[in-house]
Write a protein that holds these residues in place. Sequence first.
Motif, short mmCIF file in Angstrom:
data_model
loop_
_atom_site.label_atom_id
_atom_site.label_comp_id
_atom_site.label_asym_id
_atom_site.label_seq_id
_atom_site.Cartn_x
_atom_site.Cartn_y
_atom_site.Cartn_z
N GLY A 55 32.49 -37.55 7.26
CA GLY A 55 32.90 -36.39 8.00
C GLY A 55 32.21 -35.22 7.69
N MET A 77 36.65 -41.81 6.90
CA MET A 77 36.56 -40.35 7.25
C MET A 77 37.64 -39.57 6.43
N VAL A 196 39.98 -36.25 13.41
CA VAL A 196 39.54 -37.71 12.80
C VAL A 196 39.49 -38.69 13.62
N ASN A 203 43.78 -32.37 13.09
CA ASN A 203 44.35 -32.46 11.76
C ASN A 203 45.61 -31.44 11.72
N HIS A 218 39.09 -30.33 4.60
CA HIS A 218 39.77 -31.51 5.18
C HIS A 218 40.77 -30.97 6.35
#
Length: 356
Positions: A55, A77, A196, A203, A218
């Motif tokens: 990712g 991911m 994701v 997220n 992330h």
Amino acid sequence: MKKFINKVDDVVVEQMQGMAAAHADIKICVEPKYMYRSDSPNSEKVALVSGGGSGHEPMHGGFVGFGMLDGACPGEMFTSPTPDQMLECASKVNGGPGVLFIVKNYTGDVMNFDMATEMLHEEGIPVQSILVDDDVAVKDSLYTAGRRGVGTTVLLEKIVGGAAEAGYNLDQCADLARKVNTNGRSMGIALTSCTVPAAGKPNFEISDEEIEFGVGIHGEPGRKRIAHTTADELTSMMANGILEDEAYTRVVREWDRVKGEWEEKEITNEPLKKGDEVIVMVNSLGGTPLSELYVVYRKLAEICEAKGIKIVEKLVGSYITSLEMQGCTITMLKADSEIKKFWNAPVNTPGMRWGV
């Protein structure tokens, strides 16, 4: 969720297959998953291996090739690869001079690379492991103890990759990697979240009027959530976050390959100051177009000139992403003659190419 995918479970393998089909000098193994140079192993150089959750492309698979990595281990991911991936990859690319692991400071990555380091040692393969922890935004996060490893990872893989091609031994490569990390600093801002595939939803939630200042790659929370403002204001916030960062001392665990055990070392990152030369990277987190990155670079260059800091080399583009997240990171690396030499050394990978 609208994405160019077939089955969620096949995303990582199919992207590996696509990269191998597009670049004949990259080979893949799908069980366990890793990517490696087609000319591996090379008996005349130290092998560089890195990895992390998928990712973030082109990091790391897109940096496999001449002048950078010998192997890369993609996890699912935003999920760490496993020790068996790292062990198999390192064994595949090791030509004799040993293996240097380049590890971003995330709990899963650190734990699994530590296990792989110990397993390689048990197999009689010389190994060193260097941690990257360059994110000045937060001291600790949801995924780390200490600063997160972000953009300096890209610069480190390029510089140490050049040194390995030039014949640096394992200890010399590790020393250079440590120096790059201690001289690198990064800061990021997110305008939107990312999705994701396995989750099928963003997220995190963020309104059109907000930004996350100091976001992780992330989507981890940063320093604060603030109102969206102009490109110049956002660039100044990122640049000042780096330039105003004070000396930072921390204790890291590093592998003593002679004793075959972990030891603790105290390392200090010195702040940037007037007169320093720097390599800078203005990086898209996936959804920010190049046109906007150049607006950011314009302001960053202005700020550095005003501070008496000389930009000697630069990267502007997508090098460490967070899927389709709209956002930007700035990385600044204090550069001495050794760092500049290997930065300018030839490189030929899918994600970075010059001098060849």
